[in-house]
Structure formats: structure tokens, C-alpha cells
Design a protein around this motif. Structure first.
Motif, PDB file in Angstrom:
ATOM      1  N   TYR A  78      21.217  41.548  13.154  1.00 56.31           N
ATOM      2  CA  TYR A  78      20.050  41.323  12.311  1.00 56.31           C
ATOM      3  C   TYR A  78      18.805  41.423  13.184  1.00 56.31           C
ATOM      4  N   MET A  93      19.385  39.097  16.362  1.00 57.47           N
ATOM      5  CA  MET A  93      20.459  38.123  16.198  1.00 57.47           C
ATOM      6  C   MET A  93      21.796  38.839  16.120  1.00 57.47           C
ATOM      7  N   SER A 142      26.394  36.233  11.501  1.00 54.06           N
ATOM      8  CA  SER A 142      25.296  35.294  11.368  1.00 54.06           C
ATOM      9  C   SER A 142      25.863  33.899  11.092  1.00 54.06           C
ATOM     10  N   PRO A 143      25.207  32.853  11.606  1.00 53.22           N
ATOM     11  CA  PRO A 143      24.080  32.888  12.530  1.00 53.22           C
ATOM     12  C   PRO A 143      24.562  33.017  13.967  1.00 53.22           C
ATOM     13  N   GLY A 144      23.950  33.936  14.680  1.00 54.50           N
ATOM     14  CA  GLY A 144      24.333  34.159  16.064  1.00 54.50           C
ATOM     15  C   GLY A 144      23.181  33.831  16.990  1.00 54.50           C
ATOM     16  N   LYS A 145      23.381  34.100  18.262  1.00 54.09           N
ATOM     17  CA  LYS A 145      22.341  33.834  19.247  1.00 54.09           C
ATOM     18  C   LYS A 145      21.115  34.680  18.930  1.00 54.09           C
ATOM     19  N   LEU A 146      19.944  34.094  19.059  1.00 46.83           N
ATOM     20  CA  LEU A 146      18.686  34.720  18.667  1.00 46.83           C
ATOM     21  C   LEU A 146      17.866  35.009  19.914  1.00 46.83           C
ATOM     22  N   THR A 147      17.547  36.275  20.135  1.00 50.58           N
ATOM     23  CA  THR A 147      16.790  36.689  21.317  1.00 50.58           C
ATOM     24  C   THR A 147      15.447  37.252  20.883  1.00 50.58           C
TER      25      THR A 147
END
Lengths: 115, 112
Positions: free
Chosen positions: A33, A95, A99-104
Motif C-alpha cells: 500500500y 506499507m 495490512s497492517p504492515g510496517k510503515l516506512t
């Protein structure tokens, strides 16, 4: 590891005009995402728009739209009919899926809308 | 409440003291994130919790930093023996499947 790059530290635009903010990313993932967030001087992070990588159609939210080029790993934000309230720092974010995964986040672009 | 709540809003502490920052995520959000933002800078990832999985602590800058989360509820970020370089806004966010992350207002930490 994923990286997100915003190459424009600062941008400015006249009220009522259109501006495009750039974002590129690097990933080996196929499903993910992408997001644009706005952070006005109040420091509250506001989700502006989201794009799911498996969808070819570009996301649109009122005056905000994206140009998602998956092959080029590019995700730009277009703001139409710019308003003074659009003045803020804008962050592009990636991301991982599921989902929801690590957000950079990218480094951010400061946008100033001039009257 | 409907949004992510962080407390305190502002914290001034003396160098060398320990501080604890709190985050109440949106109910039902399985993921919780902590970020640090220095003045005029971007978001620096600290730690990420997802359900019952082991947290991703890869962003914690030193062993003075730690975080805990109780189930899918409250999280606390603890900074021990604070240093002046720890001064920043600490942002918490939460997320659920299919959504983006929603942020709290942050805690502004000043170490004097």
C-alpha cells in the motif's frame, strides 16, 4: 528493506493552481500500500489518500489525486485548486502487505501555498 | 475516544531522568507504531507491534529505549537516562487491516 524517497524538500504554488509532489520507492514486494500524509503546523498527521498496489486505477479524493506507476515505482500526488489550508509538510509512505504492515516514510516535502 | 490518544502532550525532563510516554490506539486496531520526529525533520521509525507477533524493534536507537504493548491495547514507550538528543516529538499511530495508519497528536519531549 523498503525505502521511500521524496526528492523535493520544498515546493510552492499559487492559490487555485495545481501542484505535483513526487515520490519514488524501492521494494521487492508485489503487494503493498502507498499513502500520502499531510502534517500542518499543528503537527497532526492526516491521511490524505491511499493506493493499493494491485489496483491499476489511480486513487482520487476530492482535489487530491495520485499518479501510480508501479513499474517505475513512482507515486506522485497532485493537488488541484490549491488552497491556503493545503500549506503543510507532505509525507509519502509505504506499507508492506498484508495490512497492517510496517510503515516506512519518505523525508517529506514542505508545500507552501501563496495567496 | 474515536482517535489515537497520546499522553502527556508535552513533557519537560532533566537530563538523566527516565520518561514514560503513553499511547491509546483506536479500538480494534491490531497494529501500533511509534515514530520520532525531530524539529523540521521526517519521521524516524522506532518500533512496530502487530497483534500477538513479536514486535519489530529495529528502529530503537539505543538500549535506553524500550516499548511495551498490552495485547491490542495501550502502549508505553520508555526512555531511560534521557539525553538532550532525545528531545523530539514522539508520534504514535495505529492501524487495522485494509486501512492506513492513524496518528495521535504526539508528545513533545524536551530534555534540559
Amino acid at each position: 528493506a523498503q525505502t521511500v524517497t521524496q526528492s523535493q524538500p520544498e515546493m510552492s504554488v499559487q492559490e487555485a493552481e495545481t501542484v505535483t509532489l513526487s515520490c519514488t520507492y524501492d521494494t521487492s514486494e508485489n503487494n503493498y500500500y502507498l499513502f500520502w500524509y499531510k502534517q500542518p503546523p499543528s503537527r497532526q498527521m492526516i491521511l490524505v489518500i491511499r493506493q493499493e498496489a494491485y489496483k491499476q486505477q489511480n486513487a482520487t479524493e476530492n482535489r487530491f489525486s495520485v499518479n501510480f506507476q508501479k513499474a517505475a515505482k513512482s507515486f506522485s500526488l497532485k493537488i488541484s485548486d490549491s488552497q491556503l489550508g493545503d500549506t503543510a509538510m507532505y509525507f509519502c509512505a509505504f506499507m508492506k502487505s498484508p495490512s497492517p504492515g510496517k510503515l516506512t516514510f519518505g523525508q517529506g516535502t514542505i508545500l507552501t501555498v501563496h495567496p | 475516544g474515536a482517535g489515537v490518544s497520546q499522553s502527556p502532550s508535552n513533557k519537560v525532563t532533566e537530563k538523566g531522568k527516565d520518561v514514560e510516554l503513553r499511547c491509546d490506539p483506536i479500538s480494534g486496531h491490531t497494529a501500533l507504531y511509534w515514530y520520532r520526529q525531530r524539529l523540521g525533520q521526517g519521521l524516524e521509525f522506532l518500533i512496530y507491534f502487530q497483534g500477538n507477533s513479536a514486535p519489530d524493534k529495529s528502529g530503537l536507537p539505543s538500549d535506553r529505549f524500550s516499548a511495551e504493548r498490552t495485547g491490542e491495547s495501550v502502549s508505553t514507550l520508555t526512555i531511560q537516562r534521557t539525553q538532550q538528543e532525545d528531545s523530539a516529538v514522539y508520534l504514535c499511530a495505529s492501524s487495522k487491516p485494509g486501512s492506513g495508519a492513524f496518528f495521535g497528536q504526539g508528545t513533545r519531549l524536551t530534555v534540559v
